[in-house]
Write a protein that holds these residues in place. Structure first.
Motif, PDB file in Angstrom:
ATOM      1  N   PRO A  10       0.832  -1.202   0.000  1.00  0.00           N
ATOM      2  CA  PRO A  10       0.000   0.000   0.000  1.00  0.00           C
ATOM      3  C   PRO A  10       0.869   1.255   0.000  1.00  0.00           C
ATOM      4  O   PRO A  10       2.045   1.201   0.352  1.00  0.00           O
ATOM      5  CB  PRO A  10      -0.773  -0.119   1.308  1.00  0.00           C
ATOM      6  CG  PRO A  10       0.144  -0.881   2.205  1.00  0.00           C
ATOM      7  CD  PRO A  10       0.915  -1.832   1.311  1.00  0.00           C
ATOM      8  N   LEU A  40      -4.476  -7.116   2.201  1.00  0.00           N
ATOM      9  CA  LEU A  40      -4.469  -6.242   1.030  1.00  0.00           C
ATOM     10  C   LEU A  40      -3.849  -7.018  -0.131  1.00  0.00           C
ATOM     11  O   LEU A  40      -2.715  -7.480  -0.029  1.00  0.00           O
ATOM     12  CB  LEU A  40      -3.674  -4.969   1.327  1.00  0.00           C
ATOM     13  CG  LEU A  40      -4.143  -4.164   2.539  1.00  0.00           C
ATOM     14  CD1 LEU A  40      -3.212  -2.991   2.786  1.00  0.00           C
ATOM     15  CD2 LEU A  40      -5.582  -3.701   2.363  1.00  0.00           C
ATOM     16  N   LEU A  86      -6.469  -3.752  -3.630  1.00  0.00           N
ATOM     17  CA  LEU A  86      -5.975  -2.379  -3.798  1.00  0.00           C
ATOM     18  C   LEU A  86      -6.163  -1.896  -5.237  1.00  0.00           C
ATOM     19  O   LEU A  86      -6.318  -0.690  -5.465  1.00  0.00           O
ATOM     20  CB  LEU A  86      -4.508  -2.286  -3.394  1.00  0.00           C
ATOM     21  CG  LEU A  86      -4.211  -2.447  -1.907  1.00  0.00           C
ATOM     22  CD1 LEU A  86      -2.704  -2.351  -1.649  1.00  0.00           C
ATOM     23  CD2 LEU A  86      -4.957  -1.421  -1.074  1.00  0.00           C
ATOM     24  N   LEU A 100      -7.029   6.694  -2.045  1.00  0.00           N
ATOM     25  CA  LEU A 100      -7.046   5.242  -1.880  1.00  0.00           C
ATOM     26  C   LEU A 100      -7.209   4.897  -0.401  1.00  0.00           C
ATOM     27  O   LEU A 100      -7.937   3.958  -0.050  1.00  0.00           O
ATOM     28  CB  LEU A 100      -5.763   4.627  -2.441  1.00  0.00           C
ATOM     29  CG  LEU A 100      -5.594   3.116  -2.241  1.00  0.00           C
ATOM     30  CD1 LEU A 100      -6.714   2.342  -2.933  1.00  0.00           C
ATOM     31  CD2 LEU A 100      -4.231   2.670  -2.746  1.00  0.00           C
ATOM     32  N   THR A 101      -6.585   5.639   0.471  1.00  0.00           N
ATOM     33  CA  THR A 101      -6.698   5.388   1.914  1.00  0.00           C
ATOM     34  C   THR A 101      -8.149   5.471   2.362  1.00  0.00           C
ATOM     35  O   THR A 101      -8.642   4.606   3.085  1.00  0.00           O
ATOM     36  CB  THR A 101      -5.829   6.391   2.705  1.00  0.00           C
ATOM     37  OG1 THR A 101      -4.459   6.170   2.353  1.00  0.00           O
ATOM     38  CG2 THR A 101      -6.020   6.240   4.199  1.00  0.00           C
ATOM     39  N   VAL A 104     -10.068   2.401   0.996  1.00  0.00           N
ATOM     40  CA  VAL A 104      -9.739   1.168   1.709  1.00  0.00           C
ATOM     41  C   VAL A 104     -10.385   1.173   3.098  1.00  0.00           C
ATOM     42  O   VAL A 104     -10.903   0.147   3.549  1.00  0.00           O
ATOM     43  CB  VAL A 104      -8.207   0.965   1.778  1.00  0.00           C
ATOM     44  CG1 VAL A 104      -7.838  -0.147   2.747  1.00  0.00           C
ATOM     45  CG2 VAL A 104      -7.666   0.652   0.386  1.00  0.00           C
TER      46      VAL A 104
END
Length: 160
Positions: A10, A40, A86, A100-101, A104
């Motif tokens: 990540p 992930l 991811l 993206l954080t 997720v």
């Protein structure tokens, strides 16, 4: 406790933000004394898992594998596994205009909601943030609200 396994690397900052957000969602459900594993992965791995367990040959964003059934008198120490792609999360984050954080963390809160025994209707093309309304979705929205509060503020986009 959150056991985080990264089979796909990540970006910097995602791990601590994910731990914080998922920890908040666990407190929301009163299961902060339990364990959850978050893995992930990339699209290839999640596609294989979806094919093996659901018979569908397509990648997805998140899969949940609970270790117990609601109504069982004993809730085990480990609630289950949350698998997040991811690759798919990245495409969804870009389409939704956030990091993206954040995506997720949203997917992890969604997966946790399944692990603690909640389900929702499955409708083609209906994403969690995209018009998911109704009583059966409220528990997912509440978990996401708790997780979102624990996330660091998003940096403004370069276009802003």
């Amino acid at each position: 406790m959150i056991d985080l396994v990264a089979r796909k690397t990540p970006p910097p900052g995602l791990r601590p933000a994910l731990r914080s957000a998922l920890g908040a969602a666990m407190r929301h459900f009163g299961v902060e004394d339990r364990e959850v594993t978050v893995v992930l992965v990339g699209d290839r791995t999640i596609r294989q898992l979806k094919r093996e367990h659901w018979g569908e040959d397509a990648p997805t964003d998140v899969l949940s594998f609970p270790t117990w059934e609601p109504g069982d008198p004993f809730m085990p120490p480990h609630l289950g596994d949350i698998i997040i792609s991811l690759d798919t999360a990245g495409r969804q984050a870009q389409a939704r205009g956030h990091s993206l954080t954040r995506e997720v963390a949203l997917l992890a809160s969604h997966g946790l909601t399944h692990l603690v025994g909640h389900d929702h209707p499955h409708a083609e093309g209906l994403g969690f943030e995209e018009g998911a309304t109704g009583e059966e979705w409220q528990v997912f929205h509440d978990a996401w609200a708790a997780a979102r509060e624990a996330l660091p503020p998003e940096a403004p986009s370069p276009e802003a």
